[in-house]
Design an enzyme around this catalytic site. Structure first.
Site, mmCIF file in Angstrom:
data_model
loop_
_atom_site.group_PDB
_atom_site.id
_atom_site.type_symbol
_atom_site.label_atom_id
_atom_site.label_comp_id
_atom_site.label_asym_id
_atom_site.label_seq_id
_atom_site.Cartn_x
_atom_site.Cartn_y
_atom_site.Cartn_z
ATOM 1 N N MET A 21 16.037 -33.762 -10.939
ATOM 2 C CA MET A 21 14.680 -33.456 -11.406
ATOM 3 C C MET A 21 14.731 -33.054 -12.723
ATOM 4 O O MET A 21 15.306 -31.928 -13.019
ATOM 5 C CB MET A 21 14.127 -32.440 -10.267
ATOM 6 C CG MET A 21 14.114 -32.627 -8.822
ATOM 7 S SD MET A 21 13.152 -31.183 -7.971
ATOM 8 C CE MET A 21 14.797 -30.127 -7.728
ATOM 9 N N ILE A 36 19.891 -27.083 -5.789
ATOM 10 C CA ILE A 36 20.773 -26.842 -6.750
ATOM 11 C C ILE A 36 20.329 -26.470 -8.118
ATOM 12 O O ILE A 36 19.421 -27.005 -8.455
ATOM 13 C CB ILE A 36 22.015 -27.903 -6.923
ATOM 14 C CG1 ILE A 36 22.595 -28.459 -5.449
ATOM 15 C CG2 ILE A 36 22.929 -27.791 -8.054
ATOM 16 C CD1 ILE A 36 23.426 -29.570 -5.753
ATOM 17 N N GLY A 70 13.513 -27.865 -13.275
ATOM 18 C CA GLY A 70 14.104 -28.816 -13.075
ATOM 19 C C GLY A 70 15.522 -28.696 -12.697
ATOM 20 O O GLY A 70 16.206 -27.703 -12.697
ATOM 21 N N SER A 71 15.905 -29.679 -11.875
ATOM 22 C CA SER A 71 17.307 -29.116 -11.202
ATOM 23 C C SER A 71 17.888 -30.486 -10.197
ATOM 24 O O SER A 71 17.616 -31.553 -10.748
ATOM 25 C CB SER A 71 17.423 -27.914 -10.279
ATOM 26 O OG SER A 71 16.412 -27.922 -9.405
ATOM 27 N N ARG A 72 18.510 -29.954 -9.097
ATOM 28 C CA ARG A 72 18.878 -31.106 -8.378
ATOM 29 C C ARG A 72 18.732 -30.773 -6.788
ATOM 30 O O ARG A 72 18.993 -29.676 -6.433
ATOM 31 C CB ARG A 72 20.521 -31.465 -8.642
ATOM 32 C CG ARG A 72 21.242 -32.328 -7.826
ATOM 33 C CD ARG A 72 22.718 -32.351 -8.421
ATOM 34 N NE ARG A 72 23.407 -33.162 -7.779
ATOM 35 C CZ ARG A 72 24.184 -34.163 -8.389
ATOM 36 N NH1 ARG A 72 24.363 -34.301 -9.611
ATOM 37 N NH2 ARG A 72 24.968 -34.974 -7.437
#
Length: 214
Positions: A93, A151, A181-183
């Protein structure tokens, strides 16, 4: 099913309020000529925390995407949270994506586990094992195990998870949020069929990530 959440995520309300107050104060003091960058910032903050309703596919064995973003991994990997070999599908993301996470399947939560860690770029592979993360392990009614891992990333340093072990989850149900944002990694039983490919743009709840073996 009606989406039981406001279209602007509650996690963003304090930020929106602060941005609005600053824009109003600058506008009152110096007029629009001085205030327009702050109004633009307010628009960005509102857009950043949007959380729209999404259509949920009716296909019973479908595993739904838990987050908006782009596919960065489709591979066989070890699932350390359920101690098994699994099909791993990862969604990255960026800061412009919707940041809420939604359940990929119907089921009961068998485990929620938080791990402190680093804040590497979430798009790289080692972020899965080295970054701060939160794993939710779900058991479906048919006995399948699905693991969804939030994450943290280089900028995103706050993982929010609103569910606990023993609680039920419905697919498409909102269960967490990661700012900036990340994962999200999803681990599925071997034999599951991936329906996405690396680089593909995906959407929470409405994109089918994979099909569970029936």
């Amino acid at each position: 099913m009606n989406y039981p959440h406001p279209i602007i995520a509650r996690e963003g309300w304090p930020f929106i309020a602060i941005a609005a107050v600053i824009a109003l104060l600058i506008h009152a003091i110096g007029g629009f000529g001085f205030a327009w960058p702050f109004w633009l910032l307010l628009v960005f903050v509102v857009q950043f925390f949007r959380d729209p309703q999404r259509p949920i596919p009716a296909q019973p064995n479908a595993v739904l995407c838990p987050a908006d973003g782009r596919i960065v991994a489709v591979e066989t990997s070890h699932d350390p949270y359920a101690n098994r070999e699994a099909l791993k599908i990862s969604v990255f993301m960026n800061v412009f994506n919707v940041h809420s996470q939604r359940s990929p399947v119907d089921g009961a939560i068998s485990k929620v586990e938080y791990f402190p860690g680093a804040f590497l770029n979430a798009a790289i592979d080692k972020a899965s094992t080295e970054n701060e993360r939160n794993a939710v392990v779900i058991q479906t009614a048919s006995g399948k195990t699905v693991t969804a891992v939030q994450i943290a990333g280089l900028i995103a340093r706050r993982i929010l998870c609103y569910v606990r072990a023993g609680e039920p989850l419905s697919r498409g149900q909102r269960y967490g949020f990661i700012r900036f944002g990340s994962r999200v990694d999803v681990y599925l039983p071997l034999g599951s069929r991936a329906k996405v490919s690396i680089g593909e743009k995906v959407y929470a709840s409405s994109t089918i990530l994979a099909e569970l073996e029936q």
